[in-house]
Design a protein around this motif. Structure first.
Motif, PDB file in Angstrom:
ATOM      1  N   SER A 113      37.673  53.664  54.801  1.00 41.53           N
ATOM      2  CA  SER A 113      38.781  53.573  53.122  1.00 41.53           C
ATOM      3  C   SER A 113      38.977  54.127  52.557  1.00 41.53           C
ATOM      4  CB  SER A 113      38.078  52.143  52.693  1.00 41.53           C
ATOM      5  OG  SER A 113      37.958  51.196  54.145  1.00 41.53           O
ATOM      6  N   ALA A 114      38.185  54.980  51.797  1.00 45.56           N
ATOM      7  CA  ALA A 114      37.910  56.123  50.827  1.00 45.56           C
ATOM      8  C   ALA A 114      37.186  57.420  51.277  1.00 45.56           C
ATOM      9  CB  ALA A 114      37.030  56.001  49.286  1.00 45.56           C
ATOM     10  N   VAL A 115      38.106  58.489  51.824  1.00 51.06           N
ATOM     11  CA  VAL A 115      37.601  59.827  52.291  1.00 51.06           C
ATOM     12  C   VAL A 115      36.237  60.825  51.410  1.00 51.06           C
ATOM     13  CG1 VAL A 115      39.817  61.170  52.452  1.00 51.06           C
ATOM     14  CG2 VAL A 115      37.324  61.084  54.524  1.00 51.06           C
ATOM     15  N   ALA A 116      35.574  61.159  52.175  1.00 50.14           N
ATOM     16  CA  ALA A 116      34.600  62.143  50.775  1.00 50.14           C
ATOM     17  C   ALA A 116      34.222  63.062  52.164  1.00 50.14           C
ATOM     18  CB  ALA A 116      32.904  61.208  50.958  1.00 50.14           C
ATOM     19  N   PHE A 117      35.069  64.846  51.284  1.00 53.02           N
ATOM     20  CA  PHE A 117      35.343  65.323  51.849  1.00 53.02           C
ATOM     21  C   PHE A 117      34.007  65.992  51.662  1.00 53.02           C
ATOM     22  CE2 PHE A 117      35.294  66.817  47.840  1.00 53.02           C
ATOM     23  CZ  PHE A 117      35.815  68.039  47.585  1.00 53.02           C
ATOM     24  N   ASN A 118      33.461  65.730  50.765  1.00 49.80           N
ATOM     25  CA  ASN A 118      32.275  66.991  50.836  1.00 49.80           C
ATOM     26  C   ASN A 118      30.702  65.606  51.128  1.00 49.80           C
ATOM     27  OD1 ASN A 118      32.434  65.250  48.485  1.00 49.80           O
ATOM     28  ND2 ASN A 118      31.345  67.140  47.312  1.00 49.80           N
ATOM     29  N   GLY A 119      30.812  64.778  51.689  1.00 51.48           N
ATOM     30  CA  GLY A 119      29.812  63.198  51.918  1.00 51.48           C
ATOM     31  C   GLY A 119      28.914  64.502  52.637  1.00 51.48           C
ATOM     32  N   ILE A 120      27.342  63.280  52.846  1.00 53.47           N
ATOM     33  CA  ILE A 120      26.378  64.549  53.432  1.00 53.47           C
ATOM     34  C   ILE A 120      26.930  64.090  55.474  1.00 53.47           C
ATOM     35  CG2 ILE A 120      24.949  62.809  51.773  1.00 53.47           C
ATOM     36  CD1 ILE A 120      24.395  60.940  54.064  1.00 53.47           C
ATOM     37  N   THR A 121      26.072  65.161  55.939  1.00 57.72           N
ATOM     38  CA  THR A 121      26.682  65.438  56.875  1.00 57.72           C
ATOM     39  C   THR A 121      25.648  64.503  57.404  1.00 57.72           C
ATOM     40  OG1 THR A 121      24.410  67.158  57.169  1.00 57.72           O
ATOM     41  CG2 THR A 121      26.802  67.818  56.921  1.00 57.72           C
ATOM     42  N   PRO A 122      25.547  64.046  58.740  1.00 62.79           N
ATOM     43  CA  PRO A 122      24.864  62.483  59.390  1.00 62.79           C
ATOM     44  C   PRO A 122      23.288  64.120  60.813  1.00 62.79           C
ATOM     45  CG  PRO A 122      26.403  63.038  61.133  1.00 62.79           C
ATOM     46  CD  PRO A 122      26.564  63.871  59.657  1.00 62.79           C
ATOM     47  N   GLY A 123      22.989  64.672  60.381  1.00 62.99           N
ATOM     48  CA  GLY A 123      21.299  65.586  60.931  1.00 62.99           C
ATOM     49  C   GLY A 123      20.644  65.145  60.717  1.00 62.99           C
ATOM     50  N   TYR A 124      19.854  66.375  60.235  1.00 63.55           N
ATOM     51  CA  TYR A 124      18.277  66.529  60.383  1.00 63.55           C
ATOM     52  C   TYR A 124      17.434  65.784  59.028  1.00 63.55           C
ATOM     53  CZ  TYR A 124      13.386  67.481  60.920  1.00 63.55           C
ATOM     54  OH  TYR A 124      11.969  67.495  60.269  1.00 63.55           O
ATOM     55  N   CYS A 125      18.262  65.368  57.939  1.00 62.40           N
ATOM     56  CA  CYS A 125      17.243  65.186  56.737  1.00 62.40           C
ATOM     57  C   CYS A 125      17.895  63.587  57.184  1.00 62.40           C
ATOM     58  CB  CYS A 125      18.679  66.017  55.660  1.00 62.40           C
ATOM     59  SG  CYS A 125      17.973  65.434  53.663  1.00 62.40           S
ATOM     60  N   PHE A 126      19.572  63.984  57.141  1.00 63.43           N
ATOM     61  CA  PHE A 126      19.542  61.666  57.218  1.00 63.43           C
ATOM     62  C   PHE A 126      18.687  61.408  58.136  1.00 63.43           C
ATOM     63  CE2 PHE A 126      22.349  59.053  59.786  1.00 63.43           C
ATOM     64  CZ  PHE A 126      22.270  57.789  58.642  1.00 63.43           C
ATOM     65  N   LEU A 127      18.510  61.758  59.371  1.00 58.23           N
ATOM     66  CA  LEU A 127      17.934  61.359  60.143  1.00 58.23           C
ATOM     67  C   LEU A 127      16.915  61.231  60.289  1.00 58.23           C
ATOM     68  CD1 LEU A 127      20.076  62.768  63.207  1.00 58.23           C
ATOM     69  CD2 LEU A 127      20.763  60.363  62.094  1.00 58.23           C
ATOM     70  N   SER A 128      16.206  61.644  59.867  1.00 60.25           N
ATOM     71  CA  SER A 128      14.820  61.414  59.347  1.00 60.25           C
ATOM     72  C   SER A 128      14.604  60.490  58.655  1.00 60.25           C
ATOM     73  CB  SER A 128      13.945  62.561  58.485  1.00 60.25           C
ATOM     74  OG  SER A 128      14.424  63.816  59.966  1.00 60.25           O
ATOM     75  N   LEU A 129      15.701  60.765  57.481  1.00 61.64           N
ATOM     76  CA  LEU A 129      14.913  58.677  56.590  1.00 61.64           C
ATOM     77  C   LEU A 129      15.447  58.178  56.820  1.00 61.64           C
ATOM     78  CD1 LEU A 129      16.426  60.707  53.250  1.00 61.64           C
ATOM     79  CD2 LEU A 129      14.176  60.650  53.891  1.00 61.64           C
ATOM     80  N   LEU A 130      16.833  58.458  58.518  1.00 62.02           N
ATOM     81  CA  LEU A 130      17.413  56.971  59.033  1.00 62.02           C
ATOM     82  C   LEU A 130      15.742  56.432  59.837  1.00 62.02           C
ATOM     83  CD1 LEU A 130      19.991  55.102  59.321  1.00 62.02           C
ATOM     84  CD2 LEU A 130      20.224  56.726  61.936  1.00 62.02           C
ATOM     85  N   GLN A 131      14.896  57.607  60.503  1.00 58.79           N
ATOM     86  CA  GLN A 131      13.868  57.121  61.495  1.00 58.79           C
ATOM     87  C   GLN A 131      12.171  55.881  60.227  1.00 58.79           C
ATOM     88  OE1 GLN A 131      14.911  57.214  64.182  1.00 58.79           O
ATOM     89  NE2 GLN A 131      12.977  57.722  65.353  1.00 58.79           N
ATOM     90  N   GLN A 132      12.810  56.873  58.962  1.00 59.95           N
ATOM     91  CA  GLN A 132      11.630  56.344  58.372  1.00 59.95           C
ATOM     92  C   GLN A 132      11.828  54.466  57.850  1.00 59.95           C
ATOM     93  OE1 GLN A 132      11.690  58.952  54.490  1.00 59.95           O
ATOM     94  NE2 GLN A 132       9.472  57.529  53.617  1.00 59.95           N
ATOM     95  N   ILE A 133      13.023  55.039  57.532  1.00 61.41           N
ATOM     96  CA  ILE A 133      13.658  52.962  57.633  1.00 61.41           C
ATOM     97  C   ILE A 133      13.052  52.565  58.918  1.00 61.41           C
ATOM     98  CG2 ILE A 133      15.040  51.741  56.340  1.00 61.41           C
ATOM     99  CD1 ILE A 133      15.678  54.553  54.758  1.00 61.41           C
ATOM    100  N   PHE A 134      13.775  52.706  59.252  1.00 64.20           N
ATOM    101  CA  PHE A 134      13.581  52.347  60.988  1.00 64.20           C
ATOM    102  C   PHE A 134      12.092  51.772  61.411  1.00 64.20           C
ATOM    103  CE2 PHE A 134      17.573  53.675  62.908  1.00 64.20           C
ATOM    104  CZ  PHE A 134      18.620  52.945  61.894  1.00 64.20           C
ATOM    105  N   GLN A 135      11.513  52.631  60.994  1.00 70.53           N
ATOM    106  CA  GLN A 135       9.653  52.720  61.812  1.00 70.53           C
ATOM    107  C   GLN A 135       8.840  52.451  60.452  1.00 70.53           C
ATOM    108  OE1 GLN A 135       9.431  56.948  62.525  1.00 70.53           O
ATOM    109  NE2 GLN A 135       9.213  56.122  64.388  1.00 70.53           N
ATOM    110  N   SER A 136       9.430  51.485  59.026  1.00 68.79           N
ATOM    111  CA  SER A 136       8.802  50.951  58.157  1.00 68.79           C
ATOM    112  C   SER A 136       8.514  50.021  58.873  1.00 68.79           C
ATOM    113  CB  SER A 136       9.424  50.462  56.850  1.00 68.79           C
ATOM    114  OG  SER A 136      10.497  49.900  56.940  1.00 68.79           O
ATOM    115  N   GLY A 137       8.697  48.696  60.112  1.00 77.51           N
ATOM    116  CA  GLY A 137       8.045  47.690  59.800  1.00 77.51           C
ATOM    117  C   GLY A 137       9.092  46.471  59.409  1.00 77.51           C
TER     118      GLY A 137
END
Length: 328
Positions: free
Chosen positions: A265-289
């Motif tokens: 809905s509101a595009v971000a030309f310079n947003g984050i990438t869905p790479g190692y840094c983001f995926l590591s944080l995502l995995q941390q949340i997923f595995q938090s219990g």
């Protein structure tokens, strides 16, 4: 009875068939349908329940580009052909869509809250497919209905925006959800625990930063999301996780750079990438219990290219299912 509700249909779960054995299956072959307006007899413990929020009235009120109401259908189109990598013990359900009738956003959010609460009451794990980010207010209300006031439900929001604006003359919108949540929790005597991740200074006024400060909100800016800074980021996320009893995770796809998520809905030309840094944080949340519910917001198929944004959304859901399955 949930009004403004579309039960799931088998038409959404037709796709490629490589075989019927477990190693050949795709999501459409194992997906089960769950009508929330019927008595839920299924055991949803350990099950992931997809629920669409086909609404972008909040985006329209927020003067954004409408189209996110078609987001749930676009995500399902990709999900149906994903290969099955989770174990047979994990059950997948599609619970249909909440729709916004007559531009009545507030009613749609109430119906979403009722649907989310019904899933949680049966021990299921809601995966809500947006829709505009007004999904957050209804989603959170549904989580809190079965909780005690002294339970701390933390919110982690990957987003370019705070969404902490006070509702104006046109009412609530896609940018007011977390302000509304903060007010509700204050009235209940409960703690507002909110961690926005991926914020852009260019996307938020100084007043929003001041509002965040007044509410005691700590945040992580997009500029800090790089691989060498990952240890510090993980410490910040873990400190938040340690402080709460459970977590509701919401991902606004406009947090990602336009190359990865053009259909928002509101595009971000310079947003984050869905790479190692983001995926590591995502995995941390997923595995938090501590994760109890999840949603994806702001997919606008009318602006998507080669289903890039829908495919990104589908991969995040795929990772959720496989990660939590592996950790159980």
């Amino acid at each position: 009875m949930i009004n403004g509700y579309q039960p799931p249909t088998t038409e959404n779960w037709q796709g490629r068939i490589d075989g019927t054995g477990p190693a050949c299956q795709r999501w459409h072959q194992v997906m089960q349908l769950l009508d929330l307006n019927e008595t839920i007899t299924a055991d949803l413990a350990g099950a992931f329940v997809l629920l669409g929020f086909a609404c972008d009235e909040g985006v329209r009120r927020n003067q954004g580009r409408p189209g996110a109401a078609a987001g749930p259908g676009s995500i399902r189109t990709v999900l149906r052909n994903l290969p099955v990598h989770h174990t047979a013990q994990v059950m997948l359900y599609d619970a249909g869509n909440i729709i916004c009738e007559n531009d009545d956003l507030e009613m749609a959010q109430e119906q979403l809250a009722a649907a989310v609460n019904a899933i949680l009451e049966k021990k299921g794990f809601p995966v809500v497919l947006g829709g505009g980010h007004e999904v957050a207010y209804g989603h959170f209300k549904g989580i809190r209905r079965s909780r005690r006031n002294n339970d701390i439900t933390g919110i982690i929001n990957f987003d370019a925006h705070f969404d902490l604006r006070e509702p104006g003359v046109s009412g609530a919108n896609s940018g007011t959800g977390f302000y509304q949540i903060a007010n509700d929790l204050q009235e209940q005597g409960a703690l507002f625990a909110y961690l926005p991740v991926g914020l852009q200074q260019i996307s938020n006024t100084l007043q929003l930063f001041e509002t965040a400060g007044a509410l005691g909100v700590k945040y992580i800016e997009a500029a800090a999301m790089y691989d060498l800074n990952l240890p510090s980021l993980e410490q910040q996320v873990q400190a938040f996780l340690n402080h709460v009893d459970e977590v509701y995770l919401t991902i606004d796809l406009d947090v990602f750079a336009a190359a990865y998520a053009p259909g928002v809905s509101a595009v971000a030309f310079n947003g984050i990438t869905p790479g190692y840094c983001f995926l590591s944080l995502l995995q941390q949340i997923f595995q938090s219990g501590k994760l109890v519910s999840f949603d994806i917001a702001e997919l606008n198929p009318g602006f998507d290219k080669d289903q890039r944004t829908a495919r990104l959304a589908a991969e995040l859901i795929f990772r959720l299912v496989c990660t939590i399955d592996a950790s159980q």
